[in-house]
Every structure is written in C-alpha cells, then in structure tokens.
Design a protein around this motif. Structure first.
Motif, PDB file in Angstrom:
ATOM      1  N   UNK A 188       0.333 -13.627  -8.610  1.00 55.45           N
ATOM      2  CA  UNK A 188      -0.859 -14.474  -8.736  1.00 55.45           C
ATOM      3  C   UNK A 188      -2.090 -13.645  -9.127  1.00 55.45           C
ATOM      4  N   UNK A 189      -2.048 -12.332  -8.845  1.00 48.80           N
ATOM      5  CA  UNK A 189      -3.201 -11.473  -9.092  1.00 48.80           C
ATOM      6  C   UNK A 189      -4.125 -11.472  -7.888  1.00 48.80           C
ATOM      7  N   UNK A 190      -3.848 -10.590  -6.924  1.00 45.74           N
ATOM      8  CA  UNK A 190      -4.541 -10.604  -5.632  1.00 45.74           C
ATOM      9  C   UNK A 190      -5.712  -9.620  -5.650  1.00 45.74           C
ATOM     10  N   UNK A 191      -6.902 -10.135  -5.395  1.00 47.84           N
ATOM     11  CA  UNK A 191      -8.072  -9.262  -5.303  1.00 47.84           C
ATOM     12  C   UNK A 191      -8.160  -8.582  -3.942  1.00 47.84           C
ATOM     13  N   UNK A 192      -7.742  -9.286  -2.899  1.00 43.23           N
ATOM     14  CA  UNK A 192      -7.791  -8.729  -1.541  1.00 43.23           C
ATOM     15  C   UNK A 192      -6.634  -9.278  -0.730  1.00 43.23           C
TER      16      UNK A 192
ATOM     17  N   UNK B  59       2.401  -3.656   0.238  1.00 43.46           N
ATOM     18  CA  UNK B  59       1.338  -3.354  -0.719  1.00 43.46           C
ATOM     19  C   UNK B  59       1.933  -3.112  -2.104  1.00 43.46           C
ATOM     20  N   UNK B  60       3.050  -2.396  -2.156  1.00 46.14           N
ATOM     21  CA  UNK B  60       3.690  -2.140  -3.454  1.00 46.14           C
ATOM     22  C   UNK B  60       4.128  -3.452  -4.123  1.00 46.14           C
ATOM     23  N   UNK B  61       4.625  -4.408  -3.324  1.00 52.35           N
ATOM     24  CA  UNK B  61       5.065  -5.687  -3.875  1.00 52.35           C
ATOM     25  C   UNK B  61       3.881  -6.548  -4.320  1.00 52.35           C
ATOM     26  N   UNK B  62       2.832  -6.567  -3.515  1.00 52.77           N
ATOM     27  CA  UNK B  62       1.685  -7.444  -3.764  1.00 52.77           C
ATOM     28  C   UNK B  62       0.720  -6.889  -4.806  1.00 52.77           C
TER      29      UNK B  62
ATOM     30  N   UNK C   6      -7.496  -4.542  -3.256  1.00 54.15           N
ATOM     31  CA  UNK C   6      -7.977  -4.045  -1.961  1.00 54.15           C
ATOM     32  C   UNK C   6      -7.067  -4.587  -0.867  1.00 54.15           C
ATOM     33  N   UNK C   7      -6.787  -3.772   0.150  1.00 56.81           N
ATOM     34  CA  UNK C   7      -6.037  -4.247   1.306  1.00 56.81           C
ATOM     35  C   UNK C   7      -6.801  -3.914   2.583  1.00 56.81           C
ATOM     36  N   UNK C   8      -6.803  -4.860   3.508  1.00 56.78           N
ATOM     37  CA  UNK C   8      -7.392  -4.677   4.838  1.00 56.78           C
ATOM     38  C   UNK C   8      -6.258  -4.704   5.860  1.00 56.78           C
TER      39      UNK C   8
ATOM     40  N   UNK D  91       0.110   6.583  -2.558  1.00 54.57           N
ATOM     41  CA  UNK D  91       1.321   6.077  -3.198  1.00 54.57           C
ATOM     42  C   UNK D  91       1.124   4.822  -4.045  1.00 54.57           C
ATOM     43  N   UNK D  92      -0.060   4.224  -4.004  1.00 56.61           N
ATOM     44  CA  UNK D  92      -0.331   3.018  -4.782  1.00 56.61           C
ATOM     45  C   UNK D  92      -1.719   3.123  -5.400  1.00 56.61           C
ATOM     46  N   UNK D  93      -2.071   2.157  -6.220  1.00 64.91           N
ATOM     47  CA  UNK D  93      -3.418   2.101  -6.808  1.00 64.91           C
ATOM     48  C   UNK D  93      -4.354   1.211  -6.000  1.00 64.91           C
ATOM     49  N   UNK D  94      -3.911   0.740  -4.839  1.00 63.71           N
ATOM     50  CA  UNK D  94      -4.699  -0.160  -3.996  1.00 63.71           C
ATOM     51  C   UNK D  94      -5.710   0.617  -3.159  1.00 63.71           C
ATOM     52  N   UNK D  95      -6.924   0.108  -3.074  1.00 55.98           N
ATOM     53  CA  UNK D  95      -7.966   0.671  -2.217  1.00 55.98           C
ATOM     54  C   UNK D  95      -7.831   0.084  -0.821  1.00 55.98           C
ATOM     55  N   UNK D  96      -7.831   0.915   0.205  1.00 60.45           N
ATOM     56  CA  UNK D  96      -7.747   0.447   1.594  1.00 60.45           C
ATOM     57  C   UNK D  96      -9.149   0.372   2.181  1.00 60.45           C
TER      58      UNK D  96
END
Length: 228
Positions: A155-159, A179-182, A186-188, A212-217
């Motif tokens: 879906x394209x998750x912003x957070x 996180x890798x799947x989604x 950003x992840x909280x 390990x991912x491109x997601x910002x925590x």
C-alpha cells in the motif's frame, strides 16, 4: 496539512489530523507509562484493535465524556452499542471512508476476548489513509509476524507502529522481519517495557533496523510526537 501522531505509552496513540482527534487503544488509567490521564485526553473517534484490557483501556469513560465514535470490529462495537455508545463496526479486509480519512482493518495474530469474558471477535490492525494529506499509517495492534504484512506494505506505508515486546506479541527479531516486509518510511516500536514480561532493549532494536533496512526508527517516549 500535517498529521500529528503522539505516543501515549504502551500501544496508545493520539492523532490530530485536520479538525479531528483520534485515539488508538487508549490504555491510560492503569498504564504506568501513560503521558496523559483519561479525563484530559481529547477524542472525536476511538479506534480499538482488540478486546484486551491494555488496549480497550479507558475507551468507555472517554467516549462517555467526549461523545466520541468508537470504531472496532463488529463484535466489540456490538458490545459497546449494547451499553449505549455510538459505534461504527468494521471487519478485517473492510474499509470505510470516515471524515478523517479511509480506515481499513487488517489481519492480526492474537486474541480478543473482552474483559468480562464476552466475545471480542477477531483482533485487527488499522491502516489509515489520512484525508488531510494522503499519508498512510499502519497500527499493527498486538500481533505475531505474518507473511501478508508484505501485502500491507504494498500500500505504501509512511509510518508503522509495531509491537516488539515478545511474550504476547512479536519480539525484536520478528519485528525486524516485519519491517522488511512492510518497508515503511518510519517505524515506531510499541508494546514494550510496560510490564516485566515485555522488557526489551529498544535502542538495540532500533540500531538493527536502521542497519539492515532503509526504514527510520522513531523511539518515542510517552508524550512525544511525530509529524506526517
């Protein structure tokens, strides 16, 4: 045009988007980490992922005081409606355009019995697309890892707000896989350190995710916010 998402402790959030105030899983009065009391929080809508007391929380008291609309699965909404509350029931895979935006219920692997033993239906997560700016936020609720998180991510998750506490939900390793799947921007992390069985080193988890991912925590203390 921003949407402000404030962590209230455990798995509770307050969302301000446009003219609307939304609460997610308002476990406050018995939450040792809560940043606000149930008699002070604002709400036009209350979203409840499942029936357990640490998520259902103070929904009844807050809805009674504010007149907020309760949104959850049909069984939980039927339970609240029988007590005189305003409700809007949905179910997993179903979406609805509310005044604040489009809300879809997603799978969650957990239980959902209500505090009095009543049927709480199936647990769920929430995927919100905010009318204010089109941003998408995924509140996983209490869940284990499941492969269809990849479909949610499409879906394209912003957070994303994901549990990491283990014992009752995903632990740190599975939350990293989530996180890798989604692939959210950003992840909280949520649902950790409130009680001894779910104590985790959140800083270590954040380092692993960002390595390990491109997601910002965004590790939020109760009362802190992020903007979408």
């Amino acid at each position: 045009m921003s949407t402000s998402i404030t962590f209230l402790g455990h798995a509770a959030f307050s969302i301000k988007t446009g003219e609307f105030s939304i609460l997610v899983d308002p476990f406050l009065s018995r939450n040792p980490l809560a940043s606000i009391s149930a008699d002070k929080v604002e709400a036009d809508y209350i979203l409840i992922t499942h029936g357990h007391g640490d998520h259902l929380g103070d929904a009844a008291a807050i809805a009674k005081r504010t007149g907020a609309l309760i949104i959850s699965n049909s069984e939980i909404c039927d339970w609240f409606e029988s007590k005189g509350f305003n409700v809007h029931g949905q179910h997993i895979g179903g979406g609805f355009t509310h005044p604040f935006g489009y809300l879809k219920l997603t799978n969650a692997l957990h239980g959902s019995a209500l505090p009095d033993g009543s049927n709480g239906g199936n647990p769920a997560g929430f995927l919100l697309t905010f009318k204010e700016n089109g941003k998408k936020a995924y509140f996983a609720g209490d869940t284990g890892l499941f492969g269809d998180m990849r479909l949610i991510g499409e879906e394209g998750i912003d957070l994303a707000a994901l549990p990491i506490g283990d014992n009752f939900t995903m632990g740190p390793a599975d939350a990293l896989r989530a996180v890798r799947l989604l692939q959210p921007a950003v992840v909280i992390p949520i649902h950790y350190n409130t009680f001894p069985p779910i104590r985790q080193d959140v800083a270590a988890w954040a380092r692993e995710v960002e390595a390990q991912t491109s997601t910002l925590v965004k590790v939020l203390s109760p009362g802190e916010s992020v903007e979408l």
